[in-house]
Structures are given as C-alpha cells and as structure tokens.
Scaffold this motif. Structure first.
Motif, PDB file in Angstrom:
ATOM      1  N   THR A  23       0.871  -1.343  -0.083  1.00 34.39           N
ATOM      2  CA  THR A  23      -0.024   0.035  -0.034  1.00 34.39           C
ATOM      3  C   THR A  23       0.881   1.311  -0.096  1.00 34.39           C
ATOM      4  OG1 THR A  23      -0.155  -0.107   2.164  1.00 34.39           O
ATOM      5  CG2 THR A  23      -1.937  -1.184   1.368  1.00 34.39           C
ATOM      6  N   ASP A  24       2.169   1.169   0.098  1.00 31.56           N
ATOM      7  CA  ASP A  24       3.051   2.273   0.009  1.00 31.56           C
ATOM      8  C   ASP A  24       3.399   2.827  -1.263  1.00 31.56           C
ATOM      9  OD1 ASP A  24       3.284   2.444   3.006  1.00 31.56           O
ATOM     10  OD2 ASP A  24       4.699   0.797   3.013  1.00 31.56           O
ATOM     11  N   VAL A  25       3.534   4.112  -1.576  1.00 30.58           N
ATOM     12  CA  VAL A  25       3.696   4.588  -2.974  1.00 30.58           C
ATOM     13  C   VAL A  25       5.017   5.294  -2.758  1.00 30.58           C
ATOM     14  CG1 VAL A  25       3.256   6.173  -4.592  1.00 30.58           C
ATOM     15  CG2 VAL A  25       1.374   4.868  -3.341  1.00 30.58           C
ATOM     16  N   TYR A  26       6.030   5.130  -3.385  1.00 24.56           N
ATOM     17  CA  TYR A  26       7.380   5.638  -3.072  1.00 24.56           C
ATOM     18  C   TYR A  26       7.791   6.666  -4.573  1.00 24.56           C
ATOM     19  CZ  TYR A  26       8.754   2.363   0.189  1.00 24.56           C
ATOM     20  OH  TYR A  26       9.079   1.514   1.338  1.00 24.56           O
ATOM     21  N   VAL A  27       7.898   7.914  -4.305  1.00 32.93           N
ATOM     22  CA  VAL A  27       8.313   8.822  -5.459  1.00 32.93           C
ATOM     23  C   VAL A  27       9.776   9.458  -5.167  1.00 32.93           C
ATOM     24  CG1 VAL A  27       7.411  10.794  -6.754  1.00 32.93           C
ATOM     25  CG2 VAL A  27       5.895   9.208  -5.468  1.00 32.93           C
ATOM     26  N   SER A  28      10.602   9.272  -6.120  1.00 29.44           N
ATOM     27  CA  SER A  28      11.817  10.321  -6.108  1.00 29.44           C
ATOM     28  C   SER A  28      11.826  11.218  -7.005  1.00 29.44           C
ATOM     29  CB  SER A  28      13.071   9.075  -6.563  1.00 29.44           C
ATOM     30  OG  SER A  28      12.762   8.743  -8.025  1.00 29.44           O
ATOM     31  N   VAL A  29      12.188  12.228  -6.101  1.00 33.68           N
ATOM     32  CA  VAL A  29      12.037  13.833  -6.725  1.00 33.68           C
ATOM     33  C   VAL A  29      13.562  14.686  -6.490  1.00 33.68           C
ATOM     34  CG1 VAL A  29       9.813  13.756  -6.029  1.00 33.68           C
ATOM     35  CG2 VAL A  29      11.302  14.645  -4.418  1.00 33.68           C
ATOM     36  N   GLN A  30      13.571  15.602  -7.711  1.00 28.68           N
ATOM     37  CA  GLN A  30      14.446  16.450  -7.273  1.00 28.68           C
ATOM     38  C   GLN A  30      13.504  17.786  -7.006  1.00 28.68           C
ATOM     39  OE1 GLN A  30      18.080  17.038  -9.737  1.00 28.68           O
ATOM     40  NE2 GLN A  30      17.533  15.352 -10.889  1.00 28.68           N
ATOM     41  N   LYS A  31      13.345  18.155  -5.533  1.00 29.00           N
ATOM     42  CA  LYS A  31      12.416  19.051  -5.131  1.00 29.00           C
ATOM     43  C   LYS A  31      13.160  20.451  -4.801  1.00 29.00           C
ATOM     44  CE  LYS A  31      11.390  18.142  -0.525  1.00 29.00           C
ATOM     45  NZ  LYS A  31      11.578  19.555   0.206  1.00 29.00           N
ATOM     46  N   VAL A  32      12.383  21.510  -5.403  1.00 29.95           N
ATOM     47  CA  VAL A  32      12.884  22.718  -5.348  1.00 29.95           C
ATOM     48  C   VAL A  32      12.010  23.408  -4.241  1.00 29.95           C
ATOM     49  CG1 VAL A  32      13.233  24.936  -6.644  1.00 29.95           C
ATOM     50  CG2 VAL A  32      13.496  22.475  -7.726  1.00 29.95           C
ATOM     51  N   ASP A  33      12.793  24.155  -3.244  1.00 31.74           N
ATOM     52  CA  ASP A  33      11.669  24.633  -2.215  1.00 31.74           C
ATOM     53  C   ASP A  33      11.999  26.363  -2.573  1.00 31.74           C
ATOM     54  OD1 ASP A  33      14.231  26.100  -1.213  1.00 31.74           O
ATOM     55  OD2 ASP A  33      14.566  24.594   0.541  1.00 31.74           O
ATOM     56  N   ASN A  34      11.229  26.959  -1.875  1.00 27.93           N
ATOM     57  CA  ASN A  34      10.937  28.290  -2.124  1.00 27.93           C
ATOM     58  C   ASN A  34      12.013  29.083  -1.896  1.00 27.93           C
ATOM     59  OD1 ASN A  34       8.276  28.361  -2.997  1.00 27.93           O
ATOM     60  ND2 ASN A  34       7.573  27.973  -0.787  1.00 27.93           N
ATOM     61  N   ASN A  35      13.280  28.488  -1.369  1.00 28.58           N
ATOM     62  CA  ASN A  35      14.536  29.416  -1.507  1.00 28.58           C
ATOM     63  C   ASN A  35      15.378  28.896  -2.794  1.00 28.58           C
ATOM     64  OD1 ASN A  35      13.877  30.981   0.950  1.00 28.58           O
ATOM     65  ND2 ASN A  35      14.252  29.010   2.136  1.00 28.58           N
ATOM     66  N   ILE A  73      16.365  25.792  -3.232  1.00 26.00           N
ATOM     67  CA  ILE A  73      17.217  24.892  -3.015  1.00 26.00           C
ATOM     68  C   ILE A  73      16.786  23.629  -3.519  1.00 26.00           C
ATOM     69  CG2 ILE A  73      18.331  23.652  -0.922  1.00 26.00           C
ATOM     70  CD1 ILE A  73      18.107  26.123   0.576  1.00 26.00           C
ATOM     71  N   ASN A  74      17.761  22.947  -4.266  1.00 20.70           N
ATOM     72  CA  ASN A  74      17.292  21.630  -5.034  1.00 20.70           C
ATOM     73  C   ASN A  74      17.666  20.679  -4.127  1.00 20.70           C
ATOM     74  OD1 ASN A  74      16.862  19.493  -6.692  1.00 20.70           O
ATOM     75  ND2 ASN A  74      17.991  20.748  -8.445  1.00 20.70           N
ATOM     76  N   ASP A  75      16.573  19.967  -3.519  1.00 26.32           N
ATOM     77  CA  ASP A  75      16.762  18.840  -2.620  1.00 26.32           C
ATOM     78  C   ASP A  75      16.355  17.652  -3.130  1.00 26.32           C
ATOM     79  OD1 ASP A  75      17.194  17.576  -0.125  1.00 26.32           O
ATOM     80  OD2 ASP A  75      15.407  18.475   0.952  1.00 26.32           O
ATOM     81  N   LYS A  76      17.476  16.657  -3.027  1.00 28.19           N
ATOM     82  CA  LYS A  76      17.072  15.416  -3.455  1.00 28.19           C
ATOM     83  C   LYS A  76      16.679  14.388  -2.596  1.00 28.19           C
ATOM     84  CE  LYS A  76      20.393  17.162  -6.733  1.00 28.19           C
ATOM     85  NZ  LYS A  76      21.083  18.417  -6.413  1.00 28.19           N
ATOM     86  N   GLY A  77      15.929  13.525  -2.974  1.00 27.78           N
ATOM     87  CA  GLY A  77      15.231  12.531  -2.012  1.00 27.78           C
ATOM     88  C   GLY A  77      13.986  11.753  -2.329  1.00 27.78           C
ATOM     89  N   TYR A  78      13.421  11.298  -1.636  1.00 23.35           N
ATOM     90  CA  TYR A  78      12.021  10.448  -2.033  1.00 23.35           C
ATOM     91  C   TYR A  78      11.127  10.592  -0.900  1.00 23.35           C
ATOM     92  CZ  TYR A  78      13.274   6.815   1.444  1.00 23.35           C
ATOM     93  OH  TYR A  78      13.707   6.132   2.479  1.00 23.35           O
ATOM     94  N   PHE A  79       9.838  10.513  -1.310  1.00 26.85           N
ATOM     95  CA  PHE A  79       8.545  10.383  -0.610  1.00 26.85           C
ATOM     96  C   PHE A  79       8.315   9.041  -0.742  1.00 26.85           C
ATOM     97  CE2 PHE A  79       8.253  14.742  -2.044  1.00 26.85           C
ATOM     98  CZ  PHE A  79       7.767  15.537  -0.954  1.00 26.85           C
TER      99      PHE A  79
END
Length: 346
Positions: free
Chosen positions: A174-186, A188-194
């Motif tokens: 039932t778990d959903v994994y999503v890997s991302v290059q997340k850009v926050d409001n500053n 900053i490109n943060d790599k990781g996964y949900f």
C-alpha cells in the motif's frame, strides 16, 4: 496360459503408458516460456509487438511510445505526441488498446502548467506522478503541486513556487514511493524520495529510479562520480561503478526472482550486474535503449542513430527482431523505433 499372458501384457502397457505420461508431465512442468512485449512505432504509428507479432495502437498516429507494462494479461502503454514540442510529459495511455488522454484522466485544468513524468500499474491500479499548477493557489509560494495520482485521484506531496521533478515511482503493497528533485521556495534543490507523504532527503548529485527485488526497495543515486544503489529497507548503500564523466541519467533494473540488480546509463552499450561491468553484444549498436531481466534472462533493446536509426531486440545476446528507419523530408524524428520492453512468464 494364453489367458494369463494377455492380461499381463495389458498391465505392462498400462504401466509404461502411465510412466511415460508422468515423465512427459514432469518435463512439461519444468519448461518455462516467456512472452516478450516491445512498445515502439512503425511507419509513424504507435504499436507494440508480442513475440514479434505487431498490433497497431488505436488513435496512435504521430505518437511515440514511452513505457509498456503487462499485468494480469492487461497491456498498458504510455505515449507522447510527435514532434514533442511541449514539456507536459506523458500525454496518453492505452489499456488493452483503448486510448485515454492523461490530462482529462487526471482532471488537469486546460490552462494549467503541468508535467506528468512517471507511470506504473499495481494490482490493476493506475499511478502517475509529476507536477501541476495549483488551481486554488493563494500566493506564489504554492503555485506548483508535486503529486501522485492513483486511479485519477490526486495526492499532493509538496507545494512550492518552483517546479519540482519526479524521477521514479514504485508501489510496494500500500506504500507509494516517489523519487524527486524538490525545489523549495529558497530555490534549494533537495534530492530524495517520498514514502507516501513523508520526505527523506538524500545527499546526492542526481537521483534516479527505484527497483524492487527479494532484498527490498532500491533507489539509484549518483554521487562522487559513481552510481550507488540505496536499499530503503536496510538504509545501506552499495557502490555500483566509477565513472570519469558525470553520467547522471541511469536506470536501475531488478530481477524479481533473484537479489541481482542491473544498471544502465546514458550513451553506453555497457551495463552493470550488481557491481560487475558487462559489455553487451552487438557492439555495432552502441547504446542500450531499454533493459528487462527475468529469471536471469537478459532482454534488451540496443540501437544506434546517425543518418538512420537501427535497433534490435536481444534475448540473452541473440537477436529476436529488428527495426530501422530514416528521417523523411520535413520530419524531425524517426518514424520507426523500439522504445520499451516488458516480459512475463506464461
């Protein structure tokens, strides 16, 4: 005496017949066969091949295929319009040759900016992941929503004034994994996964896709000029290979029947089995388009393009089918290609 011999002969015949049948059934049980599905296009028409037999996709003119997935005899294929002049990512998907417009399926407003980057299927449930412009934004800080959709229902992972990018999508129970290059409001490109809606940041230069084997869920990351597979279950990293150049676009592939992991990377005809570098056959085709592994069998699309395009499907290094084309006058893409491969045991 003759009356005794006849039944004895009949009994021997029955014994040998049963033994022969049992042996044949045993042999049949040990035989394993596979159906090989290849998605591509031919003569500017989206199509797929099952064991080299072609099926044209309905409403598939001038559409390039992306991925093919087969589950419980259902065939799913994604596609984009050609030439691809937008950044909207996946535009169509077919289930059993019935085409659906992704934008309509996901209820994305007509004028919204969006890009649907990843697709998968699990137990008949259809998943997409990407970003979409927030239809109810209250400020610039939540202009874009990073999301995954399950059967068309949106699940928001993150909001920002900048566009974030999805690199991988996999379902485990039932778990959903999503890997991302997340850009926050500053910015900053943060790599990781949900994992579902919980984000884990990972120190890396680039982040790629997931693969699942009998040791757990693995994520392909690139750092310090080397690929690493990160086992999300044990939180351990394994180095895959060193590269002088930053080969950032790789793909991790698993053999679900073993603990082996396979890694391909852009612009190369080589791949790694675990941490061992393997040089694939047909060196005249220098690049690997797609790789699939099942029961230690290697299924691969290799290709080259210069003045023309040529590709072959290889099964354990042996050619299964090929395709070639040239760019016609006024076109900007090859009208015939192989794009994705999927294999199931039958």
């Amino acid at each position: 005496m003759r009356n005794l011999i006849v039944p004895f002969i009949l009994l021997l015949t029955l014994v040998f017949s049963c033994t022969s049948n049992d042996m044949e059934e045993g042999l049949e049980k040990k035989k394993t066969s596979y159906d090989v599905y290849v998605a591509g296009r031919e003569n500017n028409k989206a199509c797929f091949w099952k064991n080299t037999i072609k099926t044209e996709l309905n409403n598939g003119d001038a559409i390039g295929t992306l991925d093919i997935i087969v589950e419980n005899n259902d065939i799913y294929i994604t596609g984009i319009s050609l030439p691809n002049t937008t950044s909207n990512g996946i535009e169509y998907f077919w289930k059993n040759n019935v085409r659906t417009d992704v934008k309509q399926y996901l209820n994305i407003p007509n004028n919204a900016q969006y890009s649907i980057e990843r697709f998968t299927v699990n137990n008949g449930n259809i998943y997409f992941a990407g970003y979409v412009e927030n239809p109810t934004t209250t400020s610039t800080l939540d202009k874009f929503e990073l999301c995954f959709w399950k059967n068309g229902v949106k699940n928001i992972l993150y909001k920002s004034q900048y566009k974030s990018r999805v690199e991988g999508l996999i379902i485990d129970g039932t778990d959903v994994y999503v890997s991302v290059q997340k850009v926050d409001n500053n910015q900053i490109n943060d790599k990781g996964y949900f994992k579902n809606t919980i984000f884990t940041s990972i120190p890396a230069d680039y982040i790629n896709n997931f693969a699942k084997n009998n040791n757990g869920i693995h994520l392909l990351i690139y750092k310090n000029q080397a690929y690493h597979s990160l086992n999300l279950n044990s939180n351990t990293q394994t180095i895959i290979g060193d590269f002088v150049l930053p080969i950032m676009f790789g793909k991790l592939v698993s053999d679900k029947s073993t603990s082996d992991l396979y890694t391909t990377h852009s612009n190369a005809g080589e791949y790694h089995k675990n941490s061992t570098l393997i040089t694939s056959s047909f060196s005249q085709l220098p690049e690997i388009q797609n790789l699939f592994v099942l029961d230690n069998n290697i299924y691969m699309i290799k290709y080259k393009f210069d003045s023309g395009y040529n590709a072959k499907v290889l099964i354990n290094g042996v050619e299964s089918q090929d395709i070639s084309s040239t760019i016609s006058s006024g076109s900007v893409y090859f009208p015939s290609t192989f794009n994705s491969i999927f294999v199931v045991e039958n």
